[in-house]
Design a protein around this motif. Structure first.
Motif, short mmCIF file in Angstrom:
data_model
loop_
_atom_site.label_atom_id
_atom_site.label_comp_id
_atom_site.label_asym_id
_atom_site.label_seq_id
_atom_site.Cartn_x
_atom_site.Cartn_y
_atom_site.Cartn_z
N PRO A 12 0.84 -1.22 -0.04
CA PRO A 12 -0.22 0.00 -0.09
C PRO A 12 0.85 1.36 0.05
O PRO A 12 2.13 1.23 0.11
N SER A 13 0.36 2.62 -0.16
CA SER A 13 0.72 3.51 -0.11
C SER A 13 1.19 4.23 1.17
O SER A 13 1.79 5.49 1.21
N PHE A 14 0.69 3.41 2.09
CA PHE A 14 0.83 4.10 3.50
C PHE A 14 1.28 2.96 4.43
O PHE A 14 1.02 1.75 4.11
N GLN A 15 1.49 3.38 5.71
CA GLN A 15 2.08 2.31 6.51
C GLN A 15 1.69 2.67 8.17
O GLN A 15 1.41 3.85 8.31
N ILE A 16 1.17 1.74 8.71
CA ILE A 16 0.64 2.21 10.07
C ILE A 16 1.77 2.22 11.11
O ILE A 16 2.42 1.30 11.36
N GLU A 17 1.82 3.34 11.94
CA GLU A 17 2.83 3.38 12.89
C GLU A 17 2.39 2.88 14.17
O GLU A 17 1.30 2.46 14.63
N PRO A 18 3.20 2.95 15.26
CA PRO A 18 3.08 2.19 16.53
C PRO A 18 1.79 3.06 17.29
O PRO A 18 1.87 4.19 17.43
N CYS A 19 1.30 2.38 17.90
CA CYS A 19 0.17 2.68 18.86
C CYS A 19 -0.80 3.73 17.99
O CYS A 19 -1.36 4.57 18.60
N LYS A 38 -6.15 -4.05 19.16
CA LYS A 38 -6.42 -3.37 20.56
C LYS A 38 -5.26 -4.13 21.53
O LYS A 38 -4.41 -3.63 22.45
N ASP A 39 -5.16 -5.44 21.36
CA ASP A 39 -4.06 -6.18 22.23
C ASP A 39 -2.71 -5.60 22.11
O ASP A 39 -1.94 -5.86 23.08
N ASP A 40 -2.43 -5.24 20.78
CA ASP A 40 -1.05 -4.77 20.72
C ASP A 40 -0.90 -3.15 20.77
O ASP A 40 -0.17 -2.54 20.08
N LYS A 41 -1.85 -2.72 21.55
CA LYS A 41 -1.71 -1.48 22.09
C LYS A 41 -1.80 -0.18 21.07
O LYS A 41 -1.49 0.87 21.25
N PHE A 42 -2.52 -0.54 19.85
CA PHE A 42 -3.10 0.38 18.95
C PHE A 42 -4.32 1.05 19.66
O PHE A 42 -4.93 0.30 20.27
N ARG A 43 -4.49 2.25 19.09
CA ARG A 43 -5.75 2.90 19.85
C ARG A 43 -6.98 2.62 19.14
O ARG A 43 -7.49 3.56 17.89
N ALA A 44 -7.43 1.28 18.84
CA ALA A 44 -8.34 1.06 17.98
C ALA A 44 -9.91 1.10 18.48
O ALA A 44 -10.24 1.04 19.46
N THR A 45 -10.59 1.70 17.38
CA THR A 45 -12.27 1.70 17.78
C THR A 45 -12.68 0.65 17.00
O THR A 45 -12.69 0.71 15.59
N VAL A 46 -13.31 -0.28 17.56
CA VAL A 46 -14.18 -1.36 16.78
C VAL A 46 -15.63 -1.47 16.76
O VAL A 46 -16.18 -1.45 17.77
N PHE A 226 8.47 -1.83 17.60
CA PHE A 226 7.63 -1.79 18.82
C PHE A 226 6.91 -3.13 19.33
O PHE A 226 7.16 -3.26 20.47
N LEU A 227 6.52 -3.78 18.17
CA LEU A 227 5.59 -5.07 18.68
C LEU A 227 6.64 -6.17 19.19
O LEU A 227 6.32 -6.95 19.96
N ALA A 228 7.80 -6.01 18.54
CA ALA A 228 9.27 -6.91 19.14
C ALA A 228 9.41 -6.74 20.67
O ALA A 228 9.77 -7.30 21.20
N GLU A 229 9.18 -5.50 21.05
CA GLU A 229 9.65 -5.18 22.45
C GLU A 229 8.25 -5.22 23.13
O GLU A 229 8.43 -5.48 24.42
N TRP A 230 7.13 -5.21 22.84
CA TRP A 230 6.01 -5.11 23.72
C TRP A 230 5.45 -6.61 23.67
O TRP A 230 5.09 -7.01 24.76
N HIS A 231 5.83 -7.55 22.87
CA HIS A 231 5.26 -8.81 23.08
C HIS A 231 5.71 -9.43 24.19
O HIS A 231 5.09 -10.29 25.13
N ARG A 268 5.25 7.70 22.57
CA ARG A 268 4.38 8.64 23.20
C ARG A 268 3.04 8.20 23.39
O ARG A 268 2.06 8.68 24.29
N ASN A 269 2.56 7.33 22.69
CA ASN A 269 1.02 7.12 22.38
C ASN A 269 0.65 5.93 23.06
O ASN A 269 -0.44 5.33 23.27
N PHE A 270 1.74 5.09 23.60
CA PHE A 270 1.41 3.85 24.50
C PHE A 270 0.72 4.04 25.68
O PHE A 270 1.16 4.90 26.59
N VAL A 271 -0.37 3.33 25.93
CA VAL A 271 -1.09 3.30 27.06
C VAL A 271 -1.24 1.96 27.52
O VAL A 271 -1.75 1.19 26.64
N LEU A 272 -0.82 1.90 28.72
CA LEU A 272 -0.98 0.41 29.33
C LEU A 272 -2.49 -0.26 29.46
O LEU A 272 -3.07 0.77 30.14
#
Length: 272
Positions: A12-19, A38-46, A226-231, A268-272
């Motif tokens: 794709p022409s874009f990429q998704i950034e951490p959180c 959500k489990d991987d700390k993206f700010r997801a609205t579902v 980020f995911l390699a650090e978060w998992h 900076r957007n990481f929220v536990l």
């Protein structure tokens, strides 16, 4: 020798950034993938107004959303709609009312395109930088009959292709991405071991694989890092100890929480 056909996914022409903030609207497949975000700390609205299966219902949801993030996933399940006989309106949820009150119909390819185009226009109006990803749920609908289910999916696939064609002709500055979840299940993982016990829904292993392909396609290098650090941290936080009051476990948790603080400072957007 190759013993399976791997589905090619254009970059794709874009990429998704951490959180990053991400919106998911659509079928229960959107629920599954959205929960992974959500489990991987993206700010997801579902599915903020419930699960939506057809293009008309997806449009109704988007009409109600004012704050649109940069990335939006729309998952279509069927072209079947239910119309309230008394008013003629298309309903998104029958709310357990008697079936006799509704008339079931099938949207044509053209009608699906029209609803999806309105969805895209609304999203673009509310966020000029929006990136839209369309996908078709691989879940089959037994109640239509398997041939009817395939016809329904084909209608959706044709509508997405036509929408892409129209956007490329009339709006060269905006395009939609298509993620082939349906094709991955049916063409790449074509074996009943990749289905749940009902033989209709993808198994957990299949959902994991789709998540892996989606991650490879849409995640930036920073997100993968980020995911390699978060998992490992997620695994540590989810650990259920035999002796939660032991000094060893307390030391383990102190060390884990120090790592959590480090990751908060880094992202900076990481929220536990």
């Amino acid at each position: 020798m190759e013993f399976r056909t791997v589905v090619d996914i254009p970059k794709p022409s874009f990429q998704i950034e951490p959180c990053e903030e991400v919106l998911f609207v659509g079928s229960c497949f959107a629920d599954n993938i959205g929960q992974r975000f959500k489990d991987d700390k993206f700010r997801a609205t579902v599915n903020p107004f419930g699960v939506m299966y057809n293009p008309a219902s997806v449009f109704h949801t988007i009409q109600r959303i004012t704050d649109v993030p940069r990335v939006v996933f729309l998952t279509l399940g069927t072209n079947h709609i239910y119309r309230l006989k008394e008013t003629g309106e298309i309903v998104d949820n029958c709310e357990k009312r008697p079936q006799r009150l509704f008339q079931e119909e099938e949207l044509t390819v053209e009608e699906c395109v029209d609803y999806l185009r309105q969805v895209v226009e609304l999203l673009k109006e509310r966020n000029s930088d929006v990136q839209v990803v369309l996908t078709v749920s691989p879940i089959r609908y037994q109640k239509y009959g398997f041939h009817g289910s395939q016809l329904s999916k084909a209608t959706l696939l044709l509508a997405i292709k036509e929408l892409q064609r129209q956007l490329s002709l009339f709006n060269s500055q905006f395009s939609i991405s298509y993620f082939p979840a349906y094709e991955i299940i049916n063409d790449e993982l074509r074996d009943y071991r990749f289905y749940a016990a009902d033989m209709l829904h993808p198994s957990q292993q299949a959902v994991d694989y789709i998540w892996e392909r989606l991650s490879e396609t849409y995640f930036s290098d920073a997100t993968k890092q980020f995911l390699a650090e978060w998992h490992p941290l997620k695994q540590a936080l989810n650990h259920q100890p035999f002796h939660p009051d032991s000094e060893e476990y307390k030391a383990f948790m102190d060390k884990t929480m120090l790592k959590v603080e480090e990751i908060k400072k880094k992202y900076r957007n990481f929220v536990l």
